[in-house]
Design an enzyme around this catalytic site. Structure first.
Site, PDB file in Angstrom:
ATOM      1  N   ASP A  82       0.820  -1.215   0.000  1.00  0.00           N
ATOM      2  CA  ASP A  82       0.000   0.000   0.000  1.00  0.00           C
ATOM      3  C   ASP A  82       0.848   1.256   0.000  1.00  0.00           C
ATOM      4  O   ASP A  82       1.436   1.615   1.016  1.00  0.00           O
ATOM      5  CB  ASP A  82      -0.921  -0.017   1.222  1.00  0.00           C
ATOM      6  CG  ASP A  82      -1.888   1.160   1.236  1.00  0.00           C
ATOM      7  OD1 ASP A  82      -2.166   1.705   0.153  1.00  0.00           O
ATOM      8  OD2 ASP A  82      -2.356   1.531   2.323  1.00  0.00           O
ATOM      9  N   ASP A 105      -1.782   5.230  -6.062  1.00  0.00           N
ATOM     10  CA  ASP A 105      -1.979   4.385  -4.880  1.00  0.00           C
ATOM     11  C   ASP A 105      -2.160   2.922  -5.272  1.00  0.00           C
ATOM     12  O   ASP A 105      -3.106   2.575  -5.977  1.00  0.00           O
ATOM     13  CB  ASP A 105      -3.206   4.877  -4.102  1.00  0.00           C
ATOM     14  CG  ASP A 105      -3.475   4.052  -2.850  1.00  0.00           C
ATOM     15  OD1 ASP A 105      -2.550   3.385  -2.368  1.00  0.00           O
ATOM     16  OD2 ASP A 105      -4.616   4.070  -2.364  1.00  0.00           O
TER      17      ASP A 105
END
Length: 446
Positions: A88, A321
């Site tokens: 992440d 992201d």
């Protein structure tokens, strides 16, 4: 996991860590395999992913269809325990679901479902008054108990949808495979700061899209992220990865590389297009990029550049992201793109559109459907032009849907380029030069 509704409420500070086993003088790098796990179905909602030393971890995509998360395996503790963590770039904290059981006490727990802190001889919670404890948000009351000077540091990492990981901010030993001159050797990294989460709740970290992971490897720009911690030890804050196409079979393998290791096959500095990374002091975790223009089939859309920009209050902007599945774009820009796609798609719209998608087309019997080409011109003249399969995903046999959604505007939501849109490209996050590089030639299946 930085989606418009899942921005971590964290402002990191400077991190101080003990002397590492790894150092820049080792001239090593870390290489981790990336693993892909599909969601049960493509979800339209947001998720919630030098110097010559580096680390390399394999990345594998194994889903025949659908969208989900990418994972790495991390061996934590003494003796090492195998954990599957979500990659992440939209958060900082490294955390794992923890359990206080050990040995026979764990008979009711599935093997490998959590990190067993009591079974590790190297597990050490930070104490409440340590400098490290100031780096994480703490549950109320946030003050330390002065009657217990050695009380453990408690953290509570919260996402804006109410999801959270809460427990003890701790230190542990990590078993790593390091690479020097293409020779892999085992190494141990002492003192990794991570969250040992005894309370984990909310859809972002317990729902089906989390898909069996035991935690999150935060790769954000803050000092407590995995890439930042290792970067200080090997002399570089650069990392790169390829998110391989989830539709390919057999599942391809790629790598998360932390440090200045060799890039994937056919990737060179000259083959990478670079755009500056922008800073947002109010949300320093995220990798912001600047979008100048958007094109559909070569036609520039009439979208004001301010749609993609950060404002003076730190709202908006565009984030890259790995922990968000779909792509979310600011409402004015999204509506222009959707209208252009409808005009140019040249295929009949599907009779039944799954909830959450605005445009789905019927490709039954069409061997190579011609779909509109979407391109983003970024600051620095870099142009990101992904193939159509990165934004028209197959949700049912003969049905493809536009995997782009409008970003939520409440709270100054950002646009997010998610992991499906990133597939098939090498992405190089270079914190040393504050730039993001990408190349279609940089991902080689192995």
């Amino acid at each position: 996991m930085a989606a418009p509704s899942l921005l971590p409420l964290l402002l990191p500070f400077l991190l101080f860590l003990a002397s590492p086993y790894l150092s820049a003088s080792h001239r090593s790098f870390l290489k981790l395999p990336l693993l892909h796990r599909p969601s049960p179905s493509p979800s339209p909602s947001p998720r919630l992913l030098r110097r010559s030393p580096s680390a390399k971890y394999p990345v594998k995509s194994g889903a025949p269809f659908g969208a989900g998360q990418y994972f790495v395996v991390l061996h934590l503790g003494t003796p090492p325990q195998r954990l599957l963590l979500v990659v992440d770039t939209g958060s900082d904290l490294v955390w794992a679901h923890c359990s206080s059981c050990c040995g026979g006490d764990c008979s009711r727990r599935a093997p490998g479902s959590a990190f067993l802190a009591r079974c590790s001889s190297s597990f050490r919670p930070n104490h409440c008054y340590s400098p490290s404890c100031r780096l994480v948000p703490r549950p109320p009351p946030s003050r330390c108990n002065r009657t217990h000077l050695h009380s453990a540091c408690r953290y509570e990492y919260t996402y804006s949808d109410g999801s959270l990981s809460s427990g003890f901010f701790s230190r542990e030993t990590v078993a790593l495979n390091t690479t020097r001159a293409e020779t892999e050797t085992a190494a141990r990294l002492k003192g990794l700061a991570f969250g040992c989460g005894f309370r984990v709740s909310g859809p972002s970290v317990t729902g089906s899209s989390f898909n069996g992971a035991q935690g999150v490897m935060g790769l954000g720009r803050g000092p407590i992220s995995f890439s930042s911690q290792l970067g200080r030890r090997i002399g570089s804050s650069k990392f790169s990865y390829c998110l391989m196409d989830y539709t390919l079979s057999p599942p391809p393998t790629s790598y998360l590389i932390i440090g200045d290791g060799p890039r994937e096959e056919n990737a060179t500095s000259s083959s990478l297009a670079f755009t500056p990374l922008l800073a947002n002091p109010l949300l320093p975790t995220f990798y912001y990029v600047g979008i100048k223009r958007v094109y559909v089939d070569g036609e520039r859309l009439p979208i004001d550049p301010s749609v993609w920009s950060l404002d003076e209050r730190g709202n908006g902007g565009t984030i890259v992201d790995s922990g968000t599945t779909l792509t979310f774009l600011a409402e004015p820009g999204y509506r222009r793109i959707l209208a252009a796609m409808r005009r140019r798609v040249g295929l009949p719209e599907a009779e039944r559109v799954p909830p959450g998608f605005d445009l789905c087309v019927n490709v039954t019997g069409v061997r190579r459907p011609r779909l509109p080409r979407l391109s983003f011109e970024m600051v620095g003249e870099a142009v990101f032009s992904p193939p159509a399969r990165n934004y028209f995903i197959e949700v049912a046999e003969g049905v493809r849907c536009l995997a782009v959604r409008p970003a939520e505007t409440e709270g100054g939501g950002s646009s997010v380029i998610g992991n499906v849109m990133q597939q098939g490209f090498l992405w190089e996050f270079d914190g040393d030069r504050s730039r993001l590089g990408f190349s279609r030639r940089g991902c080689a299946a192995s």
